[in-house]
Design a protein around this motif. Structure first.
Motif, PDB file in Angstrom:
ATOM      1  N   SER A  31     103.591  56.097  22.663  1.00  0.00           N
ATOM      2  CA  SER A  31     103.822  55.389  23.411  1.00  0.00           C
ATOM      3  C   SER A  31     105.050  56.610  23.895  1.00  0.00           C
ATOM      4  O   SER A  31     105.003  56.303  24.959  1.00  0.00           O
ATOM      5  N   GLU A  32     104.575  57.870  23.998  1.00  0.00           N
ATOM      6  CA  GLU A  32     105.700  59.096  24.773  1.00  0.00           C
ATOM      7  C   GLU A  32     104.835  58.993  26.145  1.00  0.00           C
ATOM      8  O   GLU A  32     104.921  59.261  26.698  1.00  0.00           O
ATOM      9  N   SER A  33     103.491  58.906  25.470  1.00  0.00           N
ATOM     10  CA  SER A  33     102.298  58.888  27.313  1.00  0.00           C
ATOM     11  C   SER A  33     102.735  57.657  28.068  1.00  0.00           C
ATOM     12  O   SER A  33     102.332  58.190  29.059  1.00  0.00           O
ATOM     13  N   SER A  34     102.335  57.008  27.914  1.00  0.00           N
ATOM     14  CA  SER A  34     102.908  56.014  27.882  1.00  0.00           C
ATOM     15  C   SER A  34     103.991  55.725  28.557  1.00  0.00           C
ATOM     16  O   SER A  34     104.223  55.101  29.814  1.00  0.00           O
ATOM     17  N   VAL A  35     104.688  56.382  28.065  1.00  0.00           N
ATOM     18  CA  VAL A  35     106.124  56.488  28.885  1.00  0.00           C
ATOM     19  C   VAL A  35     105.977  57.322  30.217  1.00  0.00           C
ATOM     20  O   VAL A  35     107.201  57.081  31.302  1.00  0.00           O
ATOM     21  N   MET A  36     105.860  58.745  30.236  1.00  0.00           N
ATOM     22  CA  MET A  36     105.397  59.385  31.425  1.00  0.00           C
ATOM     23  C   MET A  36     104.660  58.977  32.008  1.00  0.00           C
ATOM     24  O   MET A  36     102.730  60.198  31.728  1.00  0.00           O
ATOM     25  N   SER A  37     104.213  57.870  32.357  1.00  0.00           N
ATOM     26  CA  SER A  37     102.958  58.128  33.082  1.00  0.00           C
ATOM     27  C   SER A  37     102.391  57.294  34.936  1.00  0.00           C
ATOM     28  O   SER A  37     101.668  57.578  35.553  1.00  0.00           O
ATOM     29  N   SER A  38     103.821  58.255  34.915  1.00  0.00           N
ATOM     30  CA  SER A  38     104.648  57.855  36.404  1.00  0.00           C
ATOM     31  C   SER A  38     104.881  59.243  36.787  1.00  0.00           C
ATOM     32  O   SER A  38     106.261  59.621  35.941  1.00  0.00           O
ATOM     33  N   PRO A  39     105.130  59.197  38.080  1.00  0.00           N
ATOM     34  CA  PRO A  39     106.118  60.347  38.732  1.00  0.00           C
ATOM     35  C   PRO A  39     107.577  60.444  38.308  1.00  0.00           C
ATOM     36  O   PRO A  39     108.841  60.732  37.997  1.00  0.00           O
ATOM     37  N   GLN A  40     107.813  59.353  38.238  1.00  0.00           N
ATOM     38  CA  GLN A  40     109.329  58.565  38.919  1.00  0.00           C
ATOM     39  C   GLN A  40     109.765  58.354  36.920  1.00  0.00           C
ATOM     40  O   GLN A  40     110.952  58.857  36.624  1.00  0.00           O
ATOM     41  N   ASP A  41     108.879  58.425  35.989  1.00  0.00           N
ATOM     42  CA  ASP A  41     109.051  59.597  35.140  1.00  0.00           C
ATOM     43  C   ASP A  41     109.486  60.083  33.724  1.00  0.00           C
ATOM     44  O   ASP A  41     110.580  60.522  33.579  1.00  0.00           O
ATOM     45  N   TYR A  42     108.768  61.093  34.670  1.00  0.00           N
ATOM     46  CA  TYR A  42     108.720  62.358  34.529  1.00  0.00           C
ATOM     47  C   TYR A  42     110.363  62.420  35.578  1.00  0.00           C
ATOM     48  O   TYR A  42     111.093  63.797  34.743  1.00  0.00           O
ATOM     49  N   PHE A  43     110.127  61.895  36.410  1.00  0.00           N
ATOM     50  CA  PHE A  43     112.141  62.498  36.906  1.00  0.00           C
ATOM     51  C   PHE A  43     113.342  62.051  35.922  1.00  0.00           C
ATOM     52  O   PHE A  43     114.058  62.621  36.247  1.00  0.00           O
ATOM     53  N   SER A  44     112.926  60.814  35.747  1.00  0.00           N
ATOM     54  CA  SER A  44     114.066  59.695  35.233  1.00  0.00           C
ATOM     55  C   SER A  44     114.216  61.007  33.766  1.00  0.00           C
ATOM     56  O   SER A  44     115.504  61.607  33.345  1.00  0.00           O
ATOM     57  N   SER A  45     113.388  61.198  32.700  1.00  0.00           N
ATOM     58  CA  SER A  45     113.225  62.135  32.096  1.00  0.00           C
ATOM     59  C   SER A  45     113.724  63.701  32.623  1.00  0.00           C
ATOM     60  O   SER A  45     114.521  63.930  31.521  1.00  0.00           O
ATOM     61  N   PHE A  46     113.549  64.256  33.136  1.00  0.00           N
ATOM     62  CA  PHE A  46     114.176  65.071  34.082  1.00  0.00           C
ATOM     63  C   PHE A  46     115.704  65.151  33.645  1.00  0.00           C
ATOM     64  O   PHE A  46     116.578  65.577  33.767  1.00  0.00           O
ATOM     65  N   LEU A  47     115.835  64.117  34.706  1.00  0.00           N
ATOM     66  CA  LEU A  47     117.269  63.947  34.571  1.00  0.00           C
ATOM     67  C   LEU A  47     118.387  63.395  33.688  1.00  0.00           C
ATOM     68  O   LEU A  47     119.294  63.802  33.765  1.00  0.00           O
ATOM     69  N   GLU A  48     117.736  62.635  32.729  1.00  0.00           N
ATOM     70  CA  GLU A  48     118.081  62.749  31.405  1.00  0.00           C
ATOM     71  C   GLU A  48     118.521  63.902  30.805  1.00  0.00           C
ATOM     72  O   GLU A  48     118.817  64.329  29.553  1.00  0.00           O
ATOM     73  N   GLY A  49     118.113  64.751  31.191  1.00  0.00           N
ATOM     74  CA  GLY A  49     117.521  65.994  30.390  1.00  0.00           C
ATOM     75  C   GLY A  49     116.862  66.323  28.835  1.00  0.00           C
ATOM     76  O   GLY A  49     116.558  67.717  27.971  1.00  0.00           O
ATOM     77  N   ASP A  50     115.521  65.543  29.391  1.00  0.00           N
ATOM     78  CA  ASP A  50     114.270  65.496  28.144  1.00  0.00           C
ATOM     79  C   ASP A  50     113.668  66.984  28.275  1.00  0.00           C
ATOM     80  O   ASP A  50     113.362  67.805  27.749  1.00  0.00           O
ATOM     81  N   ILE A  51     112.898  66.894  29.850  1.00  0.00           N
ATOM     82  CA  ILE A  51     112.147  68.013  30.091  1.00  0.00           C
ATOM     83  C   ILE A  51     112.908  68.879  30.980  1.00  0.00           C
ATOM     84  O   ILE A  51     113.528  68.718  32.372  1.00  0.00           O
ATOM     85  N   PRO A  52     111.949  70.076  31.311  1.00  0.00           N
ATOM     86  CA  PRO A  52     112.289  70.761  32.057  1.00  0.00           C
ATOM     87  C   PRO A  52     111.747  71.042  33.604  1.00  0.00           C
ATOM     88  O   PRO A  52     110.518  70.283  33.702  1.00  0.00           O
ATOM     89  N   ALA A  53     111.760  71.969  34.702  1.00  0.00           N
ATOM     90  CA  ALA A  53     110.871  71.709  36.584  1.00  0.00           C
ATOM     91  C   ALA A  53     111.251  72.729  35.586  1.00  0.00           C
ATOM     92  O   ALA A  53     111.979  74.178  35.401  1.00  0.00           O
TER      93      ALA A  53
END
Length: 169
Positions: A31-53
């Protein structure tokens, strides 16, 4: 005989629990890998503070919570729009901020700083011309000259063309 039976029940119970834990962890990974399937998913996670740049030149990483997001201050960042600034068919995220802010891209399953303002002599912006985006760095604060540097990309790691304009006053 009773002890053997109890040991067998215990072994089967533990094996069943281990199988359940394995199934749950596999479901979480799936489920975690399917959540991060598009660039928008990565950006959403970054904006939520979950992953770094990451800044590729230095390897340093940061979370959005590390940035000054107080819009009343000169050195603050705000979330801007998403545009295909590197002309690869996928949008990049613009963080507006000091010296033009920064442009973020997703490469190899991580968010990278694709371009970033570097001070008054390297103000970051972009230009859209003839169907493609150009990344622009400008220096307009020195008296007697204005300098503009333009770079066109096909993917944030492939420079296609670049040139510089110097305007003497």
């Amino acid at each position: 005989m009773k002890k053997t039976f109890l040991y067998a029940v215990l072994v089967f119970t533990l094996a069943g629990l281990a199988a359940c834990n394995l199934a749950e962890s596999t479901e979480e990974e799936t489920s975690e890998s399917s959540v991060m399937s598009s660039p928008q998913d990565y950006f959403s996670s970054f904006l939520e503070g979950d992953i770094p740049a990451v800044r590729p030149e230095s390897g340093n990483s940061f979370y959005i919570t590390d940035l000054n997001m107080n819009s009343d201050e000169w050195d603050s960042y705000t979330v801007g729009e998403m545009l295909d600034l590197d002309n690869d068919g996928e949008d990049e995220l613009i963080l507006q901020g000091p010296y033009g802010g920064m442009f973020l891209d997703v490469l190899n399953e991580e968010i990278v700083v694709f371009a970033e303002g570097q001070g008054t002599a390297l103000q970051l912006s972009y230009v859209y011309e003839d169907g493609v985006y150009w990344i622009e760095y400008s220096d307009t604060l020195h008296s007697g000259r204005h300098m503009y540097s333009y770079t066109r990309y096909e993917g944030s790691d492939t420079v296609v063309e670049s040139y510089q304009d110097i305007i003497e006053e």
